[in-house]
Design a protein around this motif. Structure first.
Motif, PDB file in Angstrom:
ATOM      1  N   PHE A  85       0.835  -1.202   0.000  1.00  0.00           N
ATOM      2  CA  PHE A  85       0.000   0.000   0.000  1.00  0.00           C
ATOM      3  C   PHE A  85       0.870   1.252   0.000  1.00  0.00           C
ATOM      4  O   PHE A  85       0.617   2.201  -0.743  1.00  0.00           O
ATOM      5  CB  PHE A  85      -0.916  -0.002   1.221  1.00  0.00           C
ATOM      6  N   VAL A  86       1.913   1.247   0.839  1.00  0.00           N
ATOM      7  CA  VAL A  86       2.828   2.392   0.893  1.00  0.00           C
ATOM      8  C   VAL A  86       3.633   2.497  -0.397  1.00  0.00           C
ATOM      9  O   VAL A  86       3.853   3.593  -0.919  1.00  0.00           O
ATOM     10  CB  VAL A  86       3.771   2.265   2.108  1.00  0.00           C
ATOM     11  N   ALA A  87       4.053   1.365  -0.930  1.00  0.00           N
ATOM     12  CA  ALA A  87       4.905   1.359  -2.119  1.00  0.00           C
ATOM     13  C   ALA A  87       4.160   1.668  -3.408  1.00  0.00           C
ATOM     14  O   ALA A  87       4.759   2.160  -4.372  1.00  0.00           O
ATOM     15  CB  ALA A  87       5.591  -0.008  -2.243  1.00  0.00           C
ATOM     16  N   HIS A  88       2.833   1.410  -3.452  1.00  0.00           N
ATOM     17  CA  HIS A  88       2.124   1.552  -4.727  1.00  0.00           C
ATOM     18  C   HIS A  88       0.677   2.015  -4.586  1.00  0.00           C
ATOM     19  O   HIS A  88       0.266   3.008  -5.185  1.00  0.00           O
ATOM     20  CB  HIS A  88       2.154   0.215  -5.477  1.00  0.00           C
ATOM     21  N   ASP A  89      -0.110   1.309  -3.783  1.00  0.00           N
ATOM     22  CA  ASP A  89      -1.555   1.505  -3.795  1.00  0.00           C
ATOM     23  C   ASP A  89      -1.997   2.878  -3.297  1.00  0.00           C
ATOM     24  O   ASP A  89      -3.031   3.394  -3.725  1.00  0.00           O
ATOM     25  CB  ASP A  89      -2.245   0.409  -2.969  1.00  0.00           C
ATOM     26  N   TYR A  90      -1.231   3.472  -2.376  1.00  0.00           N
ATOM     27  CA  TYR A  90      -1.593   4.812  -1.900  1.00  0.00           C
ATOM     28  C   TYR A  90      -1.565   5.810  -3.055  1.00  0.00           C
ATOM     29  O   TYR A  90      -2.408   6.714  -3.138  1.00  0.00           O
ATOM     30  CB  TYR A  90      -0.646   5.266  -0.791  1.00  0.00           C
ATOM     31  N   GLY A  91      -0.610   5.641  -3.964  1.00  0.00           N
ATOM     32  CA  GLY A  91      -0.525   6.533  -5.118  1.00  0.00           C
ATOM     33  C   GLY A  91      -1.750   6.440  -6.007  1.00  0.00           C
ATOM     34  O   GLY A  91      -2.218   7.446  -6.547  1.00  0.00           O
ATOM     35  N   VAL A  92      -2.271   5.229  -6.159  1.00  0.00           N
ATOM     36  CA  VAL A  92      -3.499   5.043  -6.934  1.00  0.00           C
ATOM     37  C   VAL A  92      -4.666   5.732  -6.231  1.00  0.00           C
ATOM     38  O   VAL A  92      -5.519   6.362  -6.865  1.00  0.00           O
ATOM     39  CB  VAL A  92      -3.791   3.540  -7.121  1.00  0.00           C
ATOM     40  N   LEU A  93      -4.680   5.638  -4.919  1.00  0.00           N
ATOM     41  CA  LEU A  93      -5.764   6.215  -4.124  1.00  0.00           C
ATOM     42  C   LEU A  93      -5.825   7.735  -4.252  1.00  0.00           C
ATOM     43  O   LEU A  93      -6.916   8.317  -4.286  1.00  0.00           O
ATOM     44  CB  LEU A  93      -5.580   5.810  -2.652  1.00  0.00           C
ATOM     45  N   VAL A  94      -4.657   8.400  -4.324  1.00  0.00           N
ATOM     46  CA  VAL A  94      -4.628   9.875  -4.319  1.00  0.00           C
ATOM     47  C   VAL A  94      -4.257  10.451  -5.683  1.00  0.00           C
ATOM     48  O   VAL A  94      -3.953  11.642  -5.784  1.00  0.00           O
ATOM     49  CB  VAL A  94      -3.641  10.394  -3.250  1.00  0.00           C
ATOM     50  N   GLN A  95      -4.315   9.658  -6.726  1.00  0.00           N
ATOM     51  CA  GLN A  95      -3.828  10.125  -8.024  1.00  0.00           C
ATOM     52  C   GLN A  95      -4.596  11.317  -8.580  1.00  0.00           C
ATOM     53  O   GLN A  95      -4.068  12.093  -9.399  1.00  0.00           O
ATOM     54  CB  GLN A  95      -3.864   8.976  -9.038  1.00  0.00           C
ATOM     55  N   ASP A  96      -5.845  11.508  -8.135  1.00  0.00           N
ATOM     56  CA  ASP A  96      -6.627  12.639  -8.624  1.00  0.00           C
ATOM     57  C   ASP A  96      -6.347  13.918  -7.848  1.00  0.00           C
ATOM     58  O   ASP A  96      -6.816  14.996  -8.232  1.00  0.00           O
ATOM     59  CB  ASP A  96      -8.128  12.318  -8.541  1.00  0.00           C
ATOM     60  N   ASN A  97      -5.608  13.813  -6.759  1.00  0.00           N
ATOM     61  CA  ASN A  97      -5.214  14.992  -5.977  1.00  0.00           C
ATOM     62  C   ASN A  97      -3.751  15.288  -6.309  1.00  0.00           C
ATOM     63  O   ASN A  97      -2.847  14.624  -5.797  1.00  0.00           O
ATOM     64  CB  ASN A  97      -5.398  14.723  -4.481  1.00  0.00           C
TER      65      ASN A  97
END
Length: 360
Positions: free
Chosen positions: A165-177
């Motif tokens: 999640f820290v390495a990849h998935d968080y970036g997907v989560l906030v990609q619109d911000n």
């Protein structure tokens, strides 16, 4: 704690003891050889609270640093109990925090009565009221503490899920911000390396932020740390932590605009007029973990809970308390034993599985 951090802590200690009576300063300076600077700084904070209370309650009229020794000698048990009530009900200190302050005062009064001497070879204090004060009874046993902790740590597949999640998935989560995404991209490798290192070694927060580049031995999967009591130790970390550290080290110098003189392992993004990077602070790491934990759906997860997560997993897979004690840097094996309670559910499942196999 690295040498620069130690020096800064000692500077804070020197600043605090200038506000305390001379005999307290003498005690702190005597202890500098045997106690960690972080512990001594906590002592200073505790003593400031105590002497401020003495002045506020009228035991001494004047500045706290001028409180004479005979004021301490005349204190009674009920008066000290009033101070402890002040800590608990006015300052909202927990029983464990009150115990820490009691211990700090016991150490000081013991020194004044049994170790320090005047030129006439007389003790500074002939009467020690703190010797009559008992620590708060903390009623929770290890199993109760373990069960409370169980819902706040990572279990089984959650270890890798959180790291990913820290390495990849968080970036997907906030990609619109755009703001959040850009900040994440700038620090992704660093944040992943920190999370992975704690999950793969059980290092304390102070040990992580105190690491220098030179403390790492990537061939031996180990890091040199200064543990409580200023004890040097080499601590092993996992293969996954090694991979994440290498990925971070590959971009560290360029991303954070560092020169060869910067030896701190984990650094902050360039900020301020001069745009200089610096060693990450403990609070910065705490906030970083809090951010990912909340987004991951486990807001109770903290740096210390990551350390607990490592220890629980280590015990479940190896069942070797002495080795775990050394890895975590515990002074007492009783502290390490809490993880045997955390894995009781695993033992129960193993027994249940034996019964199921027997039935087959």
């Amino acid at each position: 704690m690295n040498r620069d951090a130690q020096l800064r802590t000692y500077e804070k200690i020197e600043e605090k003891i200038r506000e305390l009576p001379w005999y307290v300063a003498e005690f702190i300076q005597k202890k500098m050889r045997t106690m960690s600077p972080a512990t001594l700084l906590n002592y200073c904070h505790d003593y400031l609270i105590f002497f401020d209370w003495l002045v506020a309650e009228g035991f001494w009229t004047g500045h706290r640093r001028d409180v004479p020794l005979d004021t301490l000698e005349k204190l009674t048990v009920p008066q000290i109990e009033d101070f402890l009530s002040y800590l608990q009900f006015r300052l909202d200190n927990t029983p464990l925090t009150v115990n820490r302050k009691i211990s700090a005062l016991k150490s000081l009064f013991h020194y004044l009565q049994n170790i320090a001497e005047t030129d006439d070879l007389e003790p500074y204090l002939t009467r020690n009221v703190m010797a009559k004060i008992e620590l708060n009874a903390v009623k929770e046993d290890q199993e109760t503490i373990a069960q409370k902790m169980a819902g706040k740590i990572l279990w089984h597949e959650e270890y890798e899920q959180f790291r990913r999640f820290v390495a990849h998935d968080y970036g997907v989560l906030v990609q619109d911000n755009k703001k959040l995404f850009n900040f994440y991209q700038r620090n992704r490798e660093r944040d992943t390396a920190i999370i992975s290192l704690i999950l793969g070694s059980g290092l304390r927060l102070s040990e992580v932020v105190g690491l220098d580049i030179d403390d790492l031995d990537l061939k031996k999967f180990s890091a040199r740390v200064i543990r409580k009591g200023n004890k040097e130790q080499y601590v092993f970390f996992s293969e996954q932590a090694l991979l994440d550290l290498k990925e971070y080290l590959a971009v560290r110098k360029q991303k954070y605009q560092l020169d060869d003189k910067t030896r701190a392992l984990f650094v902050s993004s360039p900020m301020g007029p001069k745009g200089a990077s610096r060693r990450m602070t403990p609070r910065a790491v705490e906030k970083m973990v809090e951010k990912y934990a909340k987004a991951f759906g486990k807001p109770a997860l903290s740096v210390h809970k990551l350390r607990h997560s490592f220890a629980t997993r280590y015990h479940a897979e190896n069942n070797d308390v002495p080795k775990l004690r050394r890895q975590l840097g515990h002074a007492s094996i009783q502290t390490t034993m809490i993880y045997t309670h955390l894995t009781n559910d695993e033992l129960k499942k193993a027994v249940d599985k034996m019964d199921q196999n027997k039935a087959l």
